[in-house]
Write a protein that holds these residues in place. Structure first.
Motif: not given
Lengths: 322, 322
Positions: A23, A25-27, A159-161, A167, A169-171, A210, A213-214, A217, B159, B207, B210-213, B215, B217, B222
């Motif tokens: 889920c 894609y590209d992020v 994860f790529i915002r 932008d 972030a390492q999870l 969405i 993906l959420g 995460l 969420f 996309t 999805i990246g923003n959501l 981010g 979360l 964190q």
């Protein structure tokens, strides 16, 4: 100009990566332990960056440093540092198939930037190398997305915002998270896999994606394997790209029956991956997937690995080919 | 049939909620301390559920228990428990405007289900009440999404991975996260706000969202206020729905200039919210937003609140109207 920490030669290993992760894609992407690419960088008297050897590419990769993914990344770095006159020799040892969906070009780009940065005394941090590695990968791929380069460089699950802003972030990685990654011996060009995707998608699908993906995460951050499993669904790319992979759904059913948390396409394919709780289930899932491809028959390579938390790293030597 | 814990009367308060939260269309929501709805439930000799009083609704809400959001939820619960013959009287005290984007119908539905569950000895947990409250809200709204009902019931930031499956997760709330929520006195029907959205959206927008959501979360989990701020962007609903809210972008600029982390539409609007680090900034942002609406002139109510972590709860009494 840093010289104190200079060494005469460095060897680096950049690991394969699983991008998209259903889920994401590209992020979203994560690194695995093997396969991966090796690059040797050493000082030379003659100014400028040169490629002195490439192995494992069947002669497909250019020796021109301005055209090779690895050296495009390295040159971009040297340009940024004002050090393009440095004499540096590069050897590239490809140990990953092209067009495999395992981040082959990303690994070369990361290895190129990282090896040269190490050789010249490590002026930049790993995170600071990200844009240069991205330039290298974009020279091969044409697209600008960090879901292979990010985890290859940094390790872990990345994860790529925002890809434009890099932008990332390492999870945190759940302790017992393993992957079975299977590469069937066909080639899919990222370009083709991208063209198969629609320009527009239903808003309802976006909302589903969405949500998943959420959920993924949250599941990863909270080590909630149930939530991870319920979230690994791709309603956008997988339904279209699966056509490019023989018996994809048969392989998926086999992996899920073996106890995998989820199964989808690695990057643009044709590699597939199963995320699993524990090594044992990953081995069973890998075997089950291989069996489906073998029955076609379609030769394939199985890689069982925990999430690689190190990313690109300096190594002592390049292992012998098996 | 539970009787031991029965009390003769319960009063509950169900808080307003901010749904969507910019990039979390249909999947994210949080509760605030006020406003909210009050419901009184008490035992009666005559079998069946009855509404004995409704206040604060300008006569708009039906007294028929099968048509009122609050009692639709309660009846669904009683039906599930096989207790529809129980004699129960309900009073509904609306303290929230309709069509405000503050989850008014969700609050009534949650309060109805929760009050009756409490009255009959609390056979179900809050989480178990979710589907009944959802039935209540869906009877008013027509759609099935838990981003108001979830946080109103459970409190905190909720969420929703999947609305159909009601797969919801409570996220940790950063310590100093406050909201300024401003309700301008216009009414937007959720139905209209939904119809303004396209059926299809560009994959590139999905996309981004999805990246923003993701981010957002990560930032919430964190407590990374920088990441929260970079992630609060809605490229899907806000650009279309802002047209329904006078001077929306002026209000957004004012809130951001006051130091807000982000600003967007609460639910389907017309209420807007600014997420802020700390009470002081929230107060300044609320004031700045109100000033924009006042200048139109458009009367409005400002609510400054931390994220309400309790959700619906039993209270001693219904406070006097201010």
């Amino acid at each position: 100009m840093p010289t104190a920490k200079d060494s005469s030669e460095v060897i680096v290993f950049a690991p394969a990566t699983v991008a998209n992760v259903a889920c994401g894609y590209d992020v979203l992407g994560f690194a695995i332990d093997e396969p991966g690419d090796y690059i040797v960088a050493r000082h030379a008297d003659k100014p400028g960056l040169r490629i002195t050897a490439i192995t494992g590419d069947d002669g497909k990769l250019p020796l021109d440093p301005e055209k090779n993914t690895a050296t495009v990344a390295a040159l971009d770095l040297l340009h940024h540092l004002g050090m393009t006159d440095r004499g540096i020799e590069i050897e590239i040892h490809k140990r990953m198939p092209f067009g495999s969906g395992l981040g082959s070009s990303a690994a070369s780009a990361v290895a190129g930037a990282y090896a040269v940065n190490k050789l010249i005394g490590e002026p930049l941090s790993k995170m600071q190398l990200l844009p240069f590695a991205m330039t290298g990968e974009a020279s091969a791929d044409g697209a600008w997305h960090a879901d292979n380069v990010g985890p290859c460089l940094l390790g872990g699950i990345v994860f790529i915002r925002d890809n434009d802003e890099l932008d990332v972030a390492q999870l945190p990685v759940p302790k017992n998270l393993w992957a079975a990654v299977v590469h069937p011996d066909i080639e899919i060009l990222t370009k083709v896999a991208r063209e198969i995707l629609p320009k527009d998608i239903p808003l309802a699908n976006a909302t589903q994606q969405i949500g998943n993906l959420g959920g993924l995460l949250c599941g990863l951050i909270q080590s909630d394997y149930g939530l991870i499993s319920r979230s690994i669904h791709d309603v956008i790319a997988e339904p279209r790209r699966q056509k490019l992979i023989p018996d994809f759904y048969k392989a998926k059913r086999a992996a899920m029956a073996a106890g995998a948390l989820g199964f989808s396409i690695s990057g643009a394919g044709p590699s597939v991956f199963a995320l699993c709780e524990g090594k044992e289930i990953a081995e069973e899932a890998g075997e089950a997937i291989a069996k489906v491809f073998n029955a076609i028959p379609l030769s394939n390579q199985v890689h069982i690995s925990p999430v690689n938390q190190k990313g690109v790293q300096v190594v002592d030597k390049i292992p012998e080919l098996k």
